[in-house]
Design a protein around this motif. Structure first.
Motif, PDB file in Angstrom:
ATOM      1  N   THR A 254       0.844  -1.184   0.000  1.00 39.09           N
ATOM      2  CA  THR A 254       0.000   0.000   0.000  1.00 39.09           C
ATOM      3  C   THR A 254       0.883   1.239   0.000  1.00 39.09           C
ATOM      4  N   GLN A 258      -2.209   5.724   2.641  1.00 40.20           N
ATOM      5  CA  GLN A 258      -3.261   4.759   2.962  1.00 40.20           C
ATOM      6  C   GLN A 258      -2.996   4.070   4.291  1.00 40.20           C
ATOM      7  N   SER A 285      -7.829   7.296  -2.908  1.00 40.07           N
ATOM      8  CA  SER A 285      -6.804   6.625  -2.120  1.00 40.07           C
ATOM      9  C   SER A 285      -7.279   6.368  -0.697  1.00 40.07           C
ATOM     10  N   ASP A 288      -9.825   3.620  -0.439  1.00 35.46           N
ATOM     11  CA  ASP A 288      -9.174   2.306  -0.513  1.00 35.46           C
ATOM     12  C   ASP A 288      -8.508   1.939   0.814  1.00 35.46           C
ATOM     13  N   ALA A 289      -8.093   2.948   1.577  1.00 35.30           N
ATOM     14  CA  ALA A 289      -7.409   2.683   2.841  1.00 35.30           C
ATOM     15  C   ALA A 289      -8.313   2.004   3.852  1.00 35.30           C
ATOM     16  N   LEU A 292      -7.968  -1.679   4.090  1.00 36.49           N
ATOM     17  CA  LEU A 292      -6.698  -2.211   4.589  1.00 36.49           C
ATOM     18  C   LEU A 292      -6.834  -2.824   5.976  1.00 36.49           C
TER      19      LEU A 292
END
Length: 320
Positions: A254, A258, A285, A288-289, A292
């Motif tokens: 990553t 992120q 971005s 999308d984090a 995680l």
């Protein structure tokens, strides 16, 4: 099908907020208007519902501040209904006086084109001539009048927040639901400390802010804009840690940005993480984090970034 980020409760207010919140400090007035409309529309489409659009200035300021005014035009141009987003306003204690917070709030709502704020956050407590009971009752009056739905504080000490909670309980009115605190892989002492742990147990939740240290943790070690305060004077160490932090992000597949956002979501009290963006790519971005945390695991993330805790044993965990 559009993937939307999850929501979490905003304390006991009954409000559900997106786990990411989009701020406006030094943002919309730096953007092309069409780009801002596209960015905000994309954010709402993907589940970002909380927008912090405080008035960051005063009448007569040069150059004049108008990022919050632009937000009102942005949501209209994007075709976003008021019921589709949560508005968070700042209330500054420096402006608290005759009439309480109401004149300041009405001015802010006029600028942003809304009849009410879902959340108001009281700014830093720098005055010693204020009665906390007066503040609690004033905010209860604003809620009763339909001008706000709930409230919180920004960078207050644990002791003062506890006093607010006790006063509200004694008066039978709603107390603060949110503490907006600096929280990042580098600044953890206050949110992770024992004084605030007791407040989390009482139902207070956190809005994590400054999670990228003004972009430094994302790799921009010489930000071209104003960066927030530096409690503990640790910024030099944070800059020095950036290469090692970036290496950990690379191990996880990553980006540093992120990973910084993902870390903020691992705290059990985090209801939402506040970030600023002036480009659509930054919003993408950060969206999308969120995934995680599930992919890597909160415990693993916290363990791997532990060496970057720069304010450990430097900053008082009780807060300012």
């Amino acid at each position: 099908m559009t993937t939307r980020i999850p929501a979490r409760p905003l304390g006991s207010s009954g409000i559900q907020t997106s786990v990411l919140a989009l701020g406006s400090w030094h943002t919309y007035d730096r953007m092309d208007f069409a780009d801002a409309v596209e960015m905000v529309a994309y954010a709402v489409e993907h589940g970002i519902t909380l927008f912090d659009v405080g008035v960051y200035g005063f009448r007569g300021m040069q150059p004049p501040v108008f990022t919050d005014v632009l937000f009102s035009a942005i949501v209209r141009a994007a075709g976003i209904d008021r019921s589709d987003y949560l508005l968070s306003e700042k209330l500054w204690l420096e402006g608290y006086g005759d009439g309480g917070f109401r004149p300041q709030l009405e001015h802010a709502l006029f600028r942003v084109g809304s009849e009410y704020a879902d959340l108001v956050i009281l700014g830093d407590l720098r005055r010693d001539d204020l009665d906390l009971r007066d503040l609690v009752l004033d905010l209860a009056g604003l809620a009763e009048a339909g001008l706000i739905r709930t409230w919180g504080v920004n960078n207050w000490s644990a002791a003062n927040i506890e006093a607010l909670l006790d006063i509200a309980e004694a008066e039978g009115v709603p107390g603060p639901q949110v503490a907006q605190l600096k929280y990042s892989v580098a600044r953890r002492s206050i949110p992770d400390g024992a004084p605030f742990a007791r407040l989390w147990e009482r139902g207070l939740v956190m809005q994590a802010s400054d999670v990228m240290e003004g972009g430094i943790l994302a790799g921009n070690v010489q930000p071209g804009r104003e960066v927030g305060r530096d409690p503990g004077s640790i910024r030099e160490r944070i800059v020095a840690d950036v290469p090692a932090f970036a290496a950990v992000a690379e191990e996880f597949g990553t980006t540093p940005a992120q990973l910084a956002v993902a870390f903020s979501l691992t705290h059990p009290a985090t209801a939402t993480t506040l970030f600023g963006a002036s480009r659509l790519e930054q919003v993408r971005s950060n969206l999308d984090a969120v995934a995680l945390v599930d992919r890597i695991g909160a415990e693993t993330i916290r363990d791997r970034v532990a060496p970057f805790w720069a304010d450990k044993d430097v900053v008082d965990p009780a807060g300012p």
